[in-house]
Design a protein around this motif. Structure first.
Motif, PDB file in Angstrom:
ATOM      1  N   GLY A 223       0.779  -1.226   0.000  1.00 21.84           N
ATOM      2  CA  GLY A 223       0.000   0.000   0.000  1.00 21.84           C
ATOM      3  C   GLY A 223       0.813   1.279   0.000  1.00 21.84           C
ATOM      4  O   GLY A 223       0.268   2.364  -0.233  1.00 21.84           O
ATOM      5  N   GLN A 224       2.118   1.191   0.265  1.00 18.83           N
ATOM      6  CA  GLN A 224       2.961   2.400   0.308  1.00 18.83           C
ATOM      7  C   GLN A 224       2.966   3.103  -1.052  1.00 18.83           C
ATOM      8  O   GLN A 224       3.137   2.458  -2.096  1.00 18.83           O
ATOM      9  CB  GLN A 224       4.393   2.029   0.680  1.00 18.83           C
ATOM     10  N   LEU A 225       2.772   4.396  -1.042  1.00 19.75           N
ATOM     11  CA  LEU A 225       2.880   5.191  -2.263  1.00 19.75           C
ATOM     12  C   LEU A 225       4.325   5.616  -2.473  1.00 19.75           C
ATOM     13  O   LEU A 225       5.022   5.972  -1.520  1.00 19.75           O
ATOM     14  CB  LEU A 225       1.982   6.424  -2.168  1.00 19.75           C
TER      15      LEU A 225
ATOM     16  N   ARG B  48      -5.371   2.325   1.571  1.00 17.04           N
ATOM     17  CA  ARG B  48      -4.293   1.337   1.696  1.00 17.04           C
ATOM     18  C   ARG B  48      -2.989   2.014   2.126  1.00 17.04           C
ATOM     19  O   ARG B  48      -2.219   1.472   2.921  1.00 17.04           O
ATOM     20  CB  ARG B  48      -4.093   0.591   0.376  1.00 17.04           C
ATOM     21  N   SER B  49      -2.744   3.216   1.598  1.00 19.39           N
ATOM     22  CA  SER B  49      -1.546   3.953   1.981  1.00 19.39           C
ATOM     23  C   SER B  49      -1.593   4.334   3.461  1.00 19.39           C
ATOM     24  O   SER B  49      -0.590   4.206   4.178  1.00 19.39           O
ATOM     25  CB  SER B  49      -1.425   5.214   1.120  1.00 19.39           C
ATOM     26  N   GLN B  50      -2.757   4.786   3.927  1.00 21.76           N
ATOM     27  CA  GLN B  50      -2.901   5.148   5.338  1.00 21.76           C
ATOM     28  C   GLN B  50      -2.667   3.927   6.232  1.00 21.76           C
ATOM     29  O   GLN B  50      -1.991   4.021   7.267  1.00 21.76           O
ATOM     30  CB  GLN B  50      -4.295   5.731   5.582  1.00 21.76           C
ATOM     31  N   ASP B  51      -3.188   2.780   5.836  1.00 24.92           N
ATOM     32  CA  ASP B  51      -2.967   1.559   6.619  1.00 24.92           C
ATOM     33  C   ASP B  51      -1.487   1.186   6.649  1.00 24.92           C
ATOM     34  O   ASP B  51      -0.982   0.680   7.660  1.00 24.92           O
ATOM     35  CB  ASP B  51      -3.786   0.403   6.049  1.00 24.92           C
ATOM     36  N   TRP B  52      -0.782   1.450   5.526  1.00 23.74           N
ATOM     37  CA  TRP B  52       0.654   1.150   5.492  1.00 23.74           C
ATOM     38  C   TRP B  52       1.408   1.962   6.541  1.00 23.74           C
ATOM     39  O   TRP B  52       2.317   1.442   7.194  1.00 23.74           O
ATOM     40  CB  TRP B  52       1.231   1.456   4.108  1.00 23.74           C
ATOM     41  N   TRP B  53       1.052   3.229   6.715  1.00 25.50           N
ATOM     42  CA  TRP B  53       1.752   4.041   7.704  1.00 25.50           C
ATOM     43  C   TRP B  53       1.699   3.393   9.091  1.00 25.50           C
ATOM     44  O   TRP B  53       2.671   3.439   9.851  1.00 25.50           O
ATOM     45  CB  TRP B  53       1.136   5.444   7.778  1.00 25.50           C
TER      46      TRP B  53
ATOM     47  N   GLU C  44       6.945  -5.986  10.049  1.00 24.27           N
ATOM     48  CA  GLU C  44       6.682  -7.252   9.360  1.00 24.27           C
ATOM     49  C   GLU C  44       6.049  -7.032   7.990  1.00 24.27           C
ATOM     50  O   GLU C  44       6.158  -7.876   7.100  1.00 24.27           O
ATOM     51  CB  GLU C  44       5.784  -8.154  10.232  1.00 24.27           C
ATOM     52  N   ARG C  45       5.373  -5.882   7.810  1.00 21.91           N
ATOM     53  CA  ARG C  45       4.810  -5.533   6.500  1.00 21.91           C
ATOM     54  C   ARG C  45       5.611  -4.418   5.844  1.00 21.91           C
ATOM     55  O   ARG C  45       5.145  -3.794   4.896  1.00 21.91           O
ATOM     56  CB  ARG C  45       3.351  -5.079   6.648  1.00 21.91           C
ATOM     57  N   ASN C  46       6.814  -4.203   6.353  1.00 17.03           N
ATOM     58  CA  ASN C  46       7.657  -3.120   5.861  1.00 17.03           C
ATOM     59  C   ASN C  46       6.913  -1.795   5.928  1.00 17.03           C
ATOM     60  O   ASN C  46       7.007  -0.947   5.043  1.00 17.03           O
ATOM     61  CB  ASN C  46       8.126  -3.395   4.426  1.00 17.03           C
ATOM     62  N   GLY C  47       6.139  -1.644   7.028  1.00 23.36           N
ATOM     63  CA  GLY C  47       5.356  -0.436   7.223  1.00 23.36           C
ATOM     64  C   GLY C  47       6.152   0.641   7.918  1.00 23.36           C
ATOM     65  O   GLY C  47       7.393   0.604   7.958  1.00 23.36           O
ATOM     66  N   SER C  48       5.442   1.633   8.506  1.00 17.08           N
ATOM     67  CA  SER C  48       6.150   2.786   9.059  1.00 17.08           C
ATOM     68  C   SER C  48       5.983   2.949  10.565  1.00 17.08           C
ATOM     69  O   SER C  48       6.530   3.890  11.128  1.00 17.08           O
ATOM     70  CB  SER C  48       5.683   4.065   8.347  1.00 17.08           C
TER      71      SER C  48
END
Length: 545
Positions: free
Chosen positions: A220-222, A294-299, A304-308
């Motif tokens: 989901g990362q932009l 999806r981008s907001q969820d990535w933050w 483990e999901r390479n999130g932020s």
């Protein structure tokens, strides 16, 4: 001299050079010096005197009786006084001199130039075609208050001049930050550009957001940048020139041991809402909103999901200075990743924006989780990043803190504009709101003569000239003005907007950033900068209501 002569979608740039001009192409991650086509183009009369540039209009440059214009996207056309001659100096030092005659055409390919004769009618046709194109563009320029109209027109020209085609994306039109060194669609820039562009060309504004949202990663990362060769989404994608810059700054992320995600602050829903205010597009909005969610969820996703949310504490971090948009801020002089108050504030408001947009464009989407997460993030912002003793928000690095609050994370003491962004959070406690307004009003810190600096003038790292370390940027001033509005201070918000538009006028145009002491372009700032132009237009429209 403060902006190149160019045309929408073209990669050719013509600059004043003494009494003549020079010609470059505009390419991703290549400097102007690497993209030289002609080092000099001069017009010489029958007596051998060089004719200076007499005047310039968007569709042509005039040298006394000779004019220069575009003929398509990759060629220049010269015509007029048949007795005049054109002298061309090429990058290899060679010189060609030809009579204007009936007309000349200069075709550019692979940073080379081929000169050929053309009929006089061909030059007149080229002049007329480009004049009609610019007239059609200016017809869309928003009408604003009389004292702001001339600069609004120039800013509208800047937006048109900075349009490039991305052939690999079916000829998509991207408004780049600047054809001078910033040839790509940066995510953050696209948001600010779309917000100003919506007032005259909502369709092109939507195209900027669609390009910014078109290439999410699987999680989901932009990406940070969409450009003609692909996207820039992790530190592995950085060009070597950027790595070298980071090394010179002794950045800890110059050569990371593992790829670091690169993105920009979460203002996607904010930009989407504003663009839809200008012209409704329900189906398009629904498709874009899915990607924003999806981008907001990535933050908020963990490592483990390479999130932020790299430490899983509910407050996401900037894993790289570039993801903040404020690359060189002293906030990032310390350890990274950085938990910053601006990021928390953006995330609170983005969840609320998503909930409002989803209620309108995504029937059946459950908005309760977005609203609940916004409340949790707002509470963590106050609990972990508000310093009640100093009455300001501070950033934190990794590790265990040892200050009086007992919060985890090394305290980053820099007093910068990131600490003012929580003013944009609806429902911020009164004491915090009052403290931030007092900081904005304090001439020792942020109330400088020409506007709101990006670092407090009282901070030891303040510099009037260094990027993000003191100069005024139009985007941060516009966001803080919105924060003042949110805080119930409409008159202060208007005053900051007025100050910001008059800075651009005083400074001679929409530069990248401005010296807060003089109000002029900082020495190393780029000219004809698209987000400054777009936000000037947005502010001018707001002030003209």
């Amino acid at each position: 001299m403060t902006a190149p002569f160019t045309m929408p979608r073209s990669r050719l740039l013509v600059f004043r050079e003494s009494d003549g001009v020079r010609v470059h192409t505009s390419e991703y991650e290549r400097s102007l010096d690497q993209c030289r086509v002609l080092d000099r183009l001069e017009v010489v009369d029958g007596a051998g005197h060089v004719l200076p540039v007499a005047d310039v209009q968007p569709h042509r440059i005039r040298f006394a009786g000779v004019t220069l214009t575009f003929d398509g996207l990759r060629a220049l056309s010269i015509g007029g006084d048949a007795s005049a001659r054109v002298r061309l100096v090429f990058p290899d030092g060679s010189t060609v001199e030809q009579p204007v005659g009936s007309g000349l055409r200069i075709d550019v390919a692979d940073r080379g130039a081929l000169v050929s004769a053309q009929p006089a009618a061909a030059h007149e046709d080229a002049l007329a075609v480009l004049e009609r194109e610019w007239d059609a563009w200016f017809d869309r320029c928003p009408r604003v208050r009389e004292d702001l109209q001339d600069m609004a027109a120039f800013c509208w020209w800047v937006l048109g001049a900075n349009i490039v085609e991305l052939p690999a994306l079916e000829g998509a039109r991207a408004i780049v930050p600047s054809k001078i060194g910033y040839v790509g669609l940066w995510q953050w820039d696209a948001y600010f550009i779309a917000v100003g562009l919506r007032h005259g060309d909502p369709e092109l504004a939507r195209e900027q957001l669609e390009l910014a949202f078109r290439f999410p990663r699987e999680n989901g990362q932009l990406p940070d940048v969409v450009h003609e060769q692909g996207v820039l989404a992790t530190s592995d994608d950085l060009p070597e020139s950027d790595r070298a810059t980071l090394r010179r700054a002794r950045s800890q992320v110059a050569d990371p041991t593992a790829p670091v995600p690169l993105t920009k602050p979460p203002l996607a829903a904010w930009a989407l809402r504003k663009v839809l205010e200008a012209e409704d597009a329900p189906e398009w909005a629904a498709a874009q909103l899915e990607r924003v969610i999806r981008s907001q969820d990535w933050w908020f996703a963990g490592p483990e999901r390479n999130g932020s949310d790299l430490d899983g504490d509910g407050l996401p971090e900037y894993g790289h200075p570039y993801s903040s948009g404020l690359d060189d801020s002293p906030v990032f002089d310390g350890p990274i990743p950085t938990t910053a108050p601006d990021l928390a504030a953006y995330l609170v408001q983005q969840d609320r924006e998503i909930a409002a947009l989803a209620a309108r464009f995504l029937p059946g989407h459950d908005v309760a989780p977005h609203l609940a997460r916004a409340e949790r993030t707002a509470a963590l912002l106050m609990e972990r990043l508000w310093d009640p003793a100093e009455r300001r928000f501070i950033a934190r690095g990794p590790g265990s803190g040892d200050d009086a609050t007992g919060h985890d994370g090394e305290r980053i003491a820099s007093d910068t504009v990131v600490g003012l962004m929580p003013l944009r959070v609806e429902g911020l406690p009164q004491d915090a709101r009052t403290a931030l307004i007092e900081a904005i009003d304090d001439p020792r810190r942020y109330a400088l003569e020409w506007g709101l600096p990006t670092v407090s003038a009282a901070d030891p790292d303040f510099s009037s000239e260094r990027m993000w370390r003191g100069p005024i940027w139009i985007n941060t001033s516009a966001l803080i003005a919105e924060g003042l509005e949110t805080a119930g201070e409409p008159e202060r918000a208007r005053a900051l907007r007025e100050q910001t538009v008059h800075l651009v006028i005083h400074g001679g145009g929409p530069h990248e950033y401005f010296n807060p002491r003089t109000g002029f372009k900082a020495e190393h700032a780029t000219t004809a900068f698209a987000w400054s132009a777009a936000l000037f237009i947005d502010l001018a429209v707001e002030l003209s209501r």
